[in-house]
Every structure is written in structure tokens, then in C-alpha cells.
Motif scaffolding. Structure first.
Motif, PDB file in Angstrom:
ATOM      1  N   MET A   1     -24.682 -22.778  42.473  1.00 25.00           N
ATOM      2  CA  MET A   1     -25.637 -21.779  42.100  1.00 25.00           C
ATOM      3  C   MET A   1     -26.829 -21.781  43.060  1.00 25.00           C
ATOM      4  SD  MET A   1     -24.999 -19.623  39.941  1.00 25.00           S
ATOM      5  CE  MET A   1     -25.961 -18.400  39.188  1.00 25.00           C
ATOM      6  N   ALA A   2     -27.238 -22.950  43.512  1.00 25.15           N
ATOM      7  CA  ALA A   2     -28.365 -23.042  44.450  1.00 25.15           C
ATOM      8  C   ALA A   2     -28.015 -22.361  45.767  1.00 25.15           C
ATOM      9  CB  ALA A   2     -28.737 -24.499  44.687  1.00 25.15           C
ATOM     10  N   ALA A   3     -26.781 -22.476  46.177  1.00 29.55           N
ATOM     11  CA  ALA A   3     -26.341 -21.843  47.422  1.00 29.55           C
ATOM     12  C   ALA A   3     -26.409 -20.332  47.310  1.00 29.55           C
ATOM     13  CB  ALA A   3     -24.921 -22.286  47.768  1.00 29.55           C
ATOM     14  N   LEU A   4     -25.958 -19.791  46.189  1.00 29.93           N
ATOM     15  CA  LEU A   4     -25.995 -18.351  45.974  1.00 29.93           C
ATOM     16  C   LEU A   4     -27.435 -17.855  45.889  1.00 29.93           C
ATOM     17  CD1 LEU A   4     -24.396 -15.779  45.593  1.00 29.93           C
ATOM     18  CD2 LEU A   4     -24.295 -16.279  43.147  1.00 29.93           C
ATOM     19  N   SER A   5     -28.278 -18.600  45.206  1.00 33.86           N
ATOM     20  CA  SER A   5     -29.697 -18.233  45.118  1.00 33.86           C
ATOM     21  C   SER A   5     -30.347 -18.234  46.497  1.00 33.86           C
ATOM     22  CB  SER A   5     -30.442 -19.206  44.202  1.00 33.86           C
ATOM     23  OG  SER A   5     -29.933 -19.142  42.906  1.00 33.86           O
ATOM     24  N   GLY A  33     -20.496 -26.522  48.080  1.00 29.49           N
ATOM     25  CA  GLY A  33     -19.960 -25.953  46.838  1.00 29.49           C
ATOM     26  C   GLY A  33     -18.488 -25.629  46.940  1.00 29.49           C
ATOM     27  N   LEU A  34     -18.058 -25.142  48.094  1.00 26.18           N
ATOM     28  CA  LEU A  34     -16.643 -24.835  48.299  1.00 26.18           C
ATOM     29  C   LEU A  34     -15.797 -26.102  48.255  1.00 26.18           C
ATOM     30  CD1 LEU A  34     -15.085 -22.230  48.742  1.00 26.18           C
ATOM     31  CD2 LEU A  34     -15.244 -22.616  51.186  1.00 26.18           C
ATOM     32  N   ARG A  35     -16.310 -27.167  48.845  1.00 23.95           N
ATOM     33  CA  ARG A  35     -15.582 -28.450  48.793  1.00 23.95           C
ATOM     34  C   ARG A  35     -15.509 -28.984  47.361  1.00 23.95           C
ATOM     35  NH1 ARG A  35     -17.781 -31.653  54.154  1.00 23.95           N
ATOM     36  NH2 ARG A  35     -16.670 -30.346  55.654  1.00 23.95           N
ATOM     37  N   THR A  36     -16.626 -28.845  46.642  1.00 25.36           N
ATOM     38  CA  THR A  36     -16.644 -29.287  45.242  1.00 25.36           C
ATOM     39  C   THR A  36     -15.697 -28.445  44.404  1.00 25.36           C
ATOM     40  OG1 THR A  36     -18.950 -29.992  45.490  1.00 25.36           O
ATOM     41  CG2 THR A  36     -18.140 -29.691  43.244  1.00 25.36           C
ATOM     42  N   ALA A  37     -15.668 -27.132  44.656  1.00 21.12           N
ATOM     43  CA  ALA A  37     -14.772 -26.247  43.918  1.00 21.12           C
ATOM     44  C   ALA A  37     -13.315 -26.587  44.190  1.00 21.12           C
ATOM     45  CB  ALA A  37     -15.055 -24.794  44.297  1.00 21.12           C
ATOM     46  N   LYS A  38     -13.020 -27.000  45.407  1.00 20.46           N
ATOM     47  CA  LYS A  38     -11.641 -27.383  45.748  1.00 20.46           C
ATOM     48  C   LYS A  38     -11.232 -28.630  44.964  1.00 20.46           C
ATOM     49  CE  LYS A  38      -8.754 -28.195  49.791  1.00 20.46           C
ATOM     50  NZ  LYS A  38      -8.744 -28.360  51.248  1.00 20.46           N
ATOM     51  N   ARG A  39     -12.197 -29.533  44.812  1.00 21.55           N
ATOM     52  CA  ARG A  39     -11.908 -30.785  44.110  1.00 21.55           C
ATOM     53  C   ARG A  39     -11.810 -30.576  42.594  1.00 21.55           C
ATOM     54  NH1 ARG A  39     -15.998 -34.203  42.658  1.00 21.55           N
ATOM     55  NH2 ARG A  39     -17.290 -33.201  44.224  1.00 21.55           N
ATOM     56  N   THR A  40     -12.726 -29.750  42.034  1.00 23.12           N
ATOM     57  CA  THR A  40     -12.776 -29.574  40.581  1.00 23.12           C
ATOM     58  C   THR A  40     -11.972 -28.383  40.084  1.00 23.12           C
ATOM     59  OG1 THR A  40     -14.759 -28.199  40.676  1.00 23.12           O
ATOM     60  CG2 THR A  40     -15.070 -30.591  40.462  1.00 23.12           C
ATOM     61  N   GLY A  41     -11.744 -27.410  40.942  1.00 22.05           N
ATOM     62  CA  GLY A  41     -10.979 -26.242  40.540  1.00 22.05           C
ATOM     63  C   GLY A  41     -11.816 -25.111  39.956  1.00 22.05           C
ATOM     64  N   ARG A  44     -15.226 -21.545  42.788  1.00 20.67           N
ATOM     65  CA  ARG A  44     -14.857 -21.088  44.136  1.00 20.67           C
ATOM     66  C   ARG A  44     -15.455 -19.719  44.452  1.00 20.67           C
ATOM     67  NH1 ARG A  44     -10.793 -18.748  47.421  1.00 20.67           N
ATOM     68  NH2 ARG A  44     -10.258 -20.098  49.169  1.00 20.67           N
ATOM     69  N   ALA A  45     -15.446 -18.816  43.494  1.00 17.23           N
ATOM     70  CA  ALA A  45     -15.966 -17.462  43.714  1.00 17.23           C
ATOM     71  C   ALA A  45     -17.465 -17.482  44.008  1.00 17.23           C
ATOM     72  CB  ALA A  45     -15.674 -16.581  42.507  1.00 17.23           C
ATOM     73  N   VAL A  46     -18.197 -18.311  43.292  1.00 18.25           N
ATOM     74  CA  VAL A  46     -19.638 -18.417  43.519  1.00 18.25           C
ATOM     75  C   VAL A  46     -19.907 -19.002  44.900  1.00 18.25           C
ATOM     76  CG1 VAL A  46     -21.775 -19.511  42.727  1.00 18.25           C
ATOM     77  CG2 VAL A  46     -20.155 -18.613  41.066  1.00 18.25           C
ATOM     78  N   ALA A  47     -19.140 -19.992  45.301  1.00 16.80           N
ATOM     79  CA  ALA A  47     -19.325 -20.603  46.615  1.00 16.80           C
ATOM     80  C   ALA A  47     -19.024 -19.605  47.729  1.00 16.80           C
ATOM     81  CB  ALA A  47     -18.434 -21.842  46.751  1.00 16.80           C
ATOM     82  N   ILE A  48     -17.997 -18.801  47.569  1.00 11.60           N
ATOM     83  CA  ILE A  48     -17.667 -17.792  48.589  1.00 11.60           C
ATOM     84  C   ILE A  48     -18.751 -16.725  48.635  1.00 11.60           C
ATOM     85  CG2 ILE A  48     -16.038 -15.946  49.156  1.00 11.60           C
ATOM     86  CD1 ILE A  48     -13.810 -17.841  48.201  1.00 11.60           C
TER      87      ILE A  48
END
Length: 98
Positions: A1-5, A33-41, A44-48
Motif C-alpha cells: 500500500m505504501a508503494a501505491l501511495s 511488494g511484488l516479491r512479497t506477493a509472490k511469496r504470500t500469494g 500482486r495487483a496492488v504491487a503492479i
């Protein structure tokens, strides 16, 4: 969320050249965030979205800086006018090539 902000704020503030550094911050956080999304599933959409908005903020800031440098280079003889009217006339002459 911080990345998107950071990315969205970077896009909105790229007009004053603050968006570039915020875009870089958003880009770094988006990659994390993308790496974390890959690990947690999840997320991903927010990171992109963060990566896209951050890239846009950087691109807009770079384009604005290039445009300002071009304008300053082409109108440098007009920086000491006696009035605003003289300034605008000088700028028009410089940009039209007269």
C-alpha cells in the motif's frame, strides 16, 4: 500500500519535480511488494499498480525537467526585462526564431 501511495503522490506532484524521488521510492517499494506477493500469494495487483504509477511519476518528472531546460535554454536572453510585456515579446521572438 505504501508503494501505491508513493506512486500516486509522485504522479500528482511530478509537476513540481517532487514526483521523481517519490516515484523512485514507490518503484523500490513496489518491487519489494511484488516479491512479497509472490511469496504470500496476495497483493500482486496492488504491487503492479504501484510499479506503473511510480514509473509514470518518474517519466513525467523527467519530461518536465527536460522541457524546462529546453525552455530556459531558448529564452535565456529574456531573463532581465523591464516589464512583463517585454518578457512575453522576447519569449515569443526567441521561440519563433525571429
Amino acid at each position: 500500500m505504501a508503494a501505491l501511495s508513493s506512486g500516486i503522490t509522485g504522479v500528482l506532484t511530478s509537476v513540481v519535480l517532487v514526483g521523481g524521488p517519490l516515484g523512485v521510492l514507490g518503484l523500490v517499494l513496489g518491487v519489494v511488494g511484488l516479491r512479497t506477493a509472490k511469496r504470500t500469494g496476495t497483493g500482486r495487483a496492488v504491487a503492479i499498480a504501484a510499479l506503473v504509477t511510480s514509473f509514470l511519476a518518474i517519466a513525467m518528472s523527467v519530461l518536465l525537467a527536460v522541457g524546462l531546460a529546453w525552455y530556459a535554454n531558448h529564452t535565456q536572453e529574456c531573463y532581465r526585462p523591464d516589464s512583463f510585456r517585454q518578457y512575453t515579446q522576447c519569449v515569443q521572438q526567441q521561440l519563433s526564431g525571429s
